[in-house]
Scaffold this motif. Structure first.
Motif, PDB file in Angstrom:
ATOM      1  N   THR A  53     -61.725 -69.029 -29.884  1.00  0.00           N
ATOM      2  CA  THR A  53     -62.576 -67.853 -30.088  1.00  0.00           C
ATOM      3  C   THR A  53     -62.072 -66.707 -29.226  1.00  0.00           C
ATOM      4  O   THR A  53     -61.649 -66.925 -28.094  1.00  0.00           O
ATOM      5  CB  THR A  53     -64.036 -68.189 -29.693  1.00  0.00           C
ATOM      6  OG1 THR A  53     -64.483 -69.290 -30.478  1.00  0.00           O
ATOM      7  CG2 THR A  53     -64.968 -67.007 -29.889  1.00  0.00           C
TER       8      THR A  53
ATOM      9  N   GLY B  39     -63.851 -73.243 -31.554  1.00  0.00           N
ATOM     10  CA  GLY B  39     -64.152 -72.131 -32.452  1.00  0.00           C
ATOM     11  C   GLY B  39     -65.431 -72.403 -33.226  1.00  0.00           C
ATOM     12  O   GLY B  39     -66.101 -73.415 -33.011  1.00  0.00           O
ATOM     13  N   PHE B  40     -65.785 -71.522 -34.113  1.00  0.00           N
ATOM     14  CA  PHE B  40     -66.965 -71.772 -34.961  1.00  0.00           C
ATOM     15  C   PHE B  40     -66.893 -70.924 -36.211  1.00  0.00           C
ATOM     16  O   PHE B  40     -66.061 -70.031 -36.334  1.00  0.00           O
ATOM     17  CB  PHE B  40     -68.271 -71.558 -34.188  1.00  0.00           C
ATOM     18  CG  PHE B  40     -68.500 -70.146 -33.669  1.00  0.00           C
ATOM     19  CD1 PHE B  40     -67.767 -69.654 -32.593  1.00  0.00           C
ATOM     20  CD2 PHE B  40     -69.463 -69.325 -34.241  1.00  0.00           C
ATOM     21  CE1 PHE B  40     -67.995 -68.374 -32.103  1.00  0.00           C
ATOM     22  CE2 PHE B  40     -69.698 -68.045 -33.753  1.00  0.00           C
ATOM     23  CZ  PHE B  40     -68.960 -67.578 -32.690  1.00  0.00           C
TER      24      PHE B  40
ATOM     25  N   ASP C 123     -60.547 -68.148 -25.749  1.00  0.00           N
ATOM     26  CA  ASP C 123     -60.498 -69.563 -25.364  1.00  0.00           C
ATOM     27  C   ASP C 123     -59.774 -70.370 -26.429  1.00  0.00           C
ATOM     28  O   ASP C 123     -59.633 -69.926 -27.563  1.00  0.00           O
ATOM     29  CB  ASP C 123     -61.912 -70.104 -25.083  1.00  0.00           C
ATOM     30  CG  ASP C 123     -62.755 -70.248 -26.343  1.00  0.00           C
ATOM     31  OD1 ASP C 123     -62.381 -71.036 -27.231  1.00  0.00           O
ATOM     32  OD2 ASP C 123     -63.804 -69.566 -26.429  1.00  0.00           O
TER      33      ASP C 123
ATOM     34  N   HIS D 220     -70.092 -74.370 -25.398  1.00  0.00           N
ATOM     35  CA  HIS D 220     -69.827 -74.615 -26.822  1.00  0.00           C
ATOM     36  C   HIS D 220     -68.369 -74.890 -27.150  1.00  0.00           C
ATOM     37  O   HIS D 220     -68.077 -75.510 -28.164  1.00  0.00           O
ATOM     38  CB  HIS D 220     -70.264 -73.411 -27.676  1.00  0.00           C
ATOM     39  CG  HIS D 220     -71.679 -72.969 -27.441  1.00  0.00           C
ATOM     40  ND1 HIS D 220     -72.755 -73.797 -27.634  1.00  0.00           N
ATOM     41  CD2 HIS D 220     -72.183 -71.773 -27.038  1.00  0.00           C
ATOM     42  CE1 HIS D 220     -73.878 -73.136 -27.359  1.00  0.00           C
ATOM     43  NE2 HIS D 220     -73.554 -71.901 -26.990  1.00  0.00           N
ATOM     44  N   ALA D 221     -67.430 -74.337 -26.373  1.00  0.00           N
ATOM     45  CA  ALA D 221     -66.038 -74.314 -26.848  1.00  0.00           C
ATOM     46  C   ALA D 221     -65.288 -75.622 -26.590  1.00  0.00           C
ATOM     47  O   ALA D 221     -64.413 -75.988 -27.366  1.00  0.00           O
ATOM     48  CB  ALA D 221     -65.280 -73.152 -26.199  1.00  0.00           C
TER      49      ALA D 221
ATOM     50  N   ASN E 166     -70.754 -69.388 -22.860  1.00  0.00           N
ATOM     51  CA  ASN E 166     -70.484 -69.903 -24.207  1.00  0.00           C
ATOM     52  C   ASN E 166     -69.230 -70.766 -24.229  1.00  0.00           C
ATOM     53  O   ASN E 166     -69.193 -71.793 -24.897  1.00  0.00           O
ATOM     54  CB  ASN E 166     -70.333 -68.750 -25.202  1.00  0.00           C
ATOM     55  CG  ASN E 166     -71.677 -68.236 -25.682  1.00  0.00           C
ATOM     56  OD1 ASN E 166     -72.721 -68.842 -25.409  1.00  0.00           O
ATOM     57  ND2 ASN E 166     -71.655 -67.117 -26.383  1.00  0.00           N
TER      58      ASN E 166
ATOM     59  N   GLY F 124     -73.315 -64.300 -34.068  1.00  0.00           N
ATOM     60  CA  GLY F 124     -73.889 -64.352 -32.739  1.00  0.00           C
ATOM     61  C   GLY F 124     -75.354 -64.717 -32.743  1.00  0.00           C
ATOM     62  O   GLY F 124     -76.118 -64.236 -33.576  1.00  0.00           O
ATOM     63  N   GLY F 125     -75.753 -65.607 -31.825  1.00  0.00           N
ATOM     64  CA  GLY F 125     -77.157 -65.946 -31.639  1.00  0.00           C
ATOM     65  C   GLY F 125     -77.747 -65.049 -30.578  1.00  0.00           C
ATOM     66  O   GLY F 125     -77.306 -63.911 -30.405  1.00  0.00           O
ATOM     67  N   GLN F 126     -78.735 -65.555 -29.855  1.00  0.00           N
ATOM     68  CA  GLN F 126     -79.420 -64.746 -28.844  1.00  0.00           C
ATOM     69  C   GLN F 126     -78.459 -64.171 -27.808  1.00  0.00           C
ATOM     70  O   GLN F 126     -78.545 -63.014 -27.444  1.00  0.00           O
ATOM     71  CB  GLN F 126     -80.476 -65.594 -28.129  1.00  0.00           C
ATOM     72  CG  GLN F 126     -81.740 -65.774 -28.922  1.00  0.00           C
ATOM     73  CD  GLN F 126     -82.361 -64.456 -29.346  1.00  0.00           C
ATOM     74  OE1 GLN F 126     -82.323 -63.481 -28.590  1.00  0.00           O
ATOM     75  NE2 GLN F 126     -82.883 -64.402 -30.541  1.00  0.00           N
ATOM     76  N   GLY F 127     -77.541 -65.030 -27.339  1.00  0.00           N
ATOM     77  CA  GLY F 127     -76.645 -64.602 -26.268  1.00  0.00           C
ATOM     78  C   GLY F 127     -75.742 -63.468 -26.700  1.00  0.00           C
ATOM     79  O   GLY F 127     -75.651 -62.430 -26.030  1.00  0.00           O
ATOM     80  N   LEU F 128     -75.086 -63.651 -27.829  1.00  0.00           N
ATOM     81  CA  LEU F 128     -74.177 -62.611 -28.309  1.00  0.00           C
ATOM     82  C   LEU F 128     -74.948 -61.378 -28.756  1.00  0.00           C
ATOM     83  O   LEU F 128     -74.492 -60.251 -28.574  1.00  0.00           O
ATOM     84  CB  LEU F 128     -73.303 -63.142 -29.449  1.00  0.00           C
ATOM     85  CG  LEU F 128     -72.265 -64.185 -29.015  1.00  0.00           C
ATOM     86  CD1 LEU F 128     -71.546 -64.778 -30.220  1.00  0.00           C
ATOM     87  CD2 LEU F 128     -71.246 -63.554 -28.067  1.00  0.00           C
TER      88      LEU F 128
ATOM     89  N   GLU G 108     -72.120 -64.159 -20.032  1.00  0.00           N
ATOM     90  CA  GLU G 108     -72.581 -64.815 -21.258  1.00  0.00           C
ATOM     91  C   GLU G 108     -71.400 -65.427 -22.007  1.00  0.00           C
ATOM     92  O   GLU G 108     -71.470 -66.550 -22.504  1.00  0.00           O
ATOM     93  CB  GLU G 108     -73.339 -63.812 -22.140  1.00  0.00           C
ATOM     94  CG  GLU G 108     -73.774 -64.357 -23.488  1.00  0.00           C
ATOM     95  CD  GLU G 108     -74.635 -65.617 -23.394  1.00  0.00           C
ATOM     96  OE1 GLU G 108     -75.365 -65.781 -22.399  1.00  0.00           O
ATOM     97  OE2 GLU G 108     -74.555 -66.459 -24.311  1.00  0.00           O
TER      98      GLU G 108
HETATM   99  N1  LIG Z   1     -66.601 -69.582 -27.272  1.00  0.00           N
HETATM  100  C1  LIG Z   1     -67.259 -70.265 -28.240  1.00  0.00           C
HETATM  101  N2  LIG Z   1     -66.712 -71.389 -28.760  1.00  0.00           N
HETATM  102  C2  LIG Z   1     -67.347 -72.080 -29.732  1.00  0.00           C
HETATM  103  N3  LIG Z   1     -68.531 -71.721 -30.272  1.00  0.00           N
HETATM  104  C3  LIG Z   1     -69.134 -70.616 -29.793  1.00  0.00           C
HETATM  105  C4  LIG Z   1     -68.529 -69.831 -28.755  1.00  0.00           C
HETATM  106  N4  LIG Z   1     -69.349 -68.775 -28.502  1.00  0.00           N
HETATM  107  C5  LIG Z   1     -70.398 -68.907 -29.317  1.00  0.00           C
HETATM  108  N5  LIG Z   1     -70.282 -70.007 -30.107  1.00  0.00           N
HETATM  109  C6  LIG Z   1     -71.216 -70.436 -31.190  1.00  0.00           C
HETATM  110  O1  LIG Z   1     -72.040 -69.332 -31.522  1.00  0.00           O
HETATM  111  C7  LIG Z   1     -73.400 -69.656 -31.292  1.00  0.00           C
HETATM  112  C8  LIG Z   1     -74.137 -68.432 -30.784  1.00  0.00           C
HETATM  113  O2  LIG Z   1     -73.812 -68.139 -29.428  1.00  0.00           O
HETATM  114  P1  LIG Z   1     -74.852 -67.309 -28.561  1.00  0.00           P
HETATM  115  O3  LIG Z   1     -75.199 -66.085 -29.312  1.00  0.00           O
HETATM  116  O4  LIG Z   1     -74.314 -67.103 -27.194  1.00  0.00           O
HETATM  117  O5  LIG Z   1     -76.143 -68.226 -28.531  1.00  0.00           O
HETATM  118  P2  LIG Z   1     -76.354 -69.599 -27.703  1.00  0.00           P
HETATM  119  O6  LIG Z   1     -75.241 -69.723 -26.697  1.00  0.00           O
HETATM  120  O7  LIG Z   1     -77.679 -69.400 -27.075  1.00  0.00           O
HETATM  121  O8  LIG Z   1     -76.334 -70.695 -28.730  1.00  0.00           O
HETATM  122  C9  LIG Z   1     -73.368 -70.829 -30.344  1.00  0.00           C
HETATM  123  O9  LIG Z   1     -74.509 -71.637 -30.484  1.00  0.00           O
HETATM  124  C10 LIG Z   1     -72.115 -71.553 -30.764  1.00  0.00           C
HETATM  125  O10 LIG Z   1     -72.367 -72.343 -31.899  1.00  0.00           O
END
Ligand SMILES: Nc1ncnc2c1ncn2[C@@H]1O[C@H](COP(=O)(O)OP(=O)(O)O)[C@@H](O)[C@H]1O
Ligand SMILES: [Mg+2]
Length: 250
Positions: free
Chosen positions: A242, A199-200, A195, A172-173, A168, A214-218, A164
């Motif tokens: 991150t 970032g976020f 990474d 996302h990164a 991400n 954290g969203g669903q994945g985290l 997971e």
């Molecule tokens: N390594 C990362 N780099 C940048 N943004 C991240 C990273 N990991 C997570 N995010 C941000 O956090 C949010 C939540 O991640 P996650 O819980 O995995 O849900 P999802 O991947 O389904 O959006 C992501 O949508 C993204 O905006």
């Protein structure tokens, strides 16, 4: 001395104390049963994945073998027909790509290293190698566990959480580099995924669930970790990458 200790022991107070300790015991029992249920559901899911991965590999694998043989025959017959020869070559390339994708899919559904020899020390570099090849980003790992193996539930949990985390990084990164460090200590295992991407903002709406980012994945990763007493922390700053810090007690 607490308030309840200073109360006189009347029958009514004793009843209330009994009721509240019964309630606490019931809540503890419910929690234990919920955790047990979740652990069994995950174990079932992993057993299902293993079966699906084997089926995928075995059934489709046979088709690809036959396909390659037939294409070789066709290629020999097509020597005098350049257009057909070229088409056969394209089909052969496509078929080889499909075979590799199926193998990789089966591997990701259930890495055999987690059932057989190798464990995390083999499975993690394999996963990162695939993602490096697929994305062009550099994924490096430092695995300091020697040849140690851990319980199947711990190995599977760490592997799923890492999958997971890497998804991400890729989704996302926008990172050019990411590093994974796995270390075994006396009493716990630590897994760090770092990474150099965008970032976020942990406080941003939608990028987090109420508590701690954290969203669903985290959130799913945290839930999996909680079943083995583990934790996940996120450190991130917009523009500065991150880091996920994961600990699992041994
Ligand atoms: N390594 C990362 N780099 C940048 N943004 C991240 C990273 N990991 C997570 N995010 C941000 O956090 C949010 C939540 O991640 P996650 O819980 O995995 O849900 P999802 O991947 O389904 O959006 C992501 O949508 C993204 O905006
Ligand atoms: Mg995600």
């Amino acid at each position: 001395m607490s308030h309840s200790d200073s109360r006189p022991h009347t029958p009514a107070n004793d009843d209330a104390a009994d009721a509240s300790s019964r309630l606490r015991a019931e809540v503890a029992d419910l929690k234990a049963r919920a955790a047990d249920h979740a652990a069994r559901a995950l174990a079932q899911q992993d057993a299902d994945r293993l079966r699906i991965a084997r089926d995928l590999h075995d059934t489709l694998g046979q088709y690809f073998t036959v396909l390659a043989l037939e294409l070789n025959t066709l290629r020999r017959e097509a020597v005098a027909h350049p257009a057909i020869e070229a088409a056969v070559a394209r089909i052969a390339t496509l078929s080889e790509t499909a075979r590799r994708d199926v193998d990789q899919l089966a591997w990701e559904i259930r890495p055999p290293e987690l059932n057989e020899q190798g464990g995390l020390a083999r499975a993690i570099p394999h996963l990162l190698g695939e993602w490096s090849a697929r994305t062009g980003a550099v994924f490096q790992s430092h695995i300091a566990i020697g040849t140690r193996r851990f319980t199947p539930v711990i190995e599977t949990t760490l592997f799923r959480v890492l999958q997971e985390a890497i998804r991400n990084v890729v989704n996302h990164a926008g990172a050019t580099r990411a590093g994974v460090i796995l270390q075994a200590h006396d009493r716990d295992l630590s897994l760090t995924i770092e990474d150099d991407g965008v970032g976020f903002d942990l406080r941003e709406e939608g990028a987090m669930n109420a508590d701690d980012g954290g969203g669903q994945g985290l959130r799913g990763a945290r839930e999996r970790l909680a079943l083995v007493g583990g934790t996940l922390e996120v450190e991130t700053t917009p523009g500065r990458g991150t880091t996920l810090l994961i600990h699992v007690p041994l």
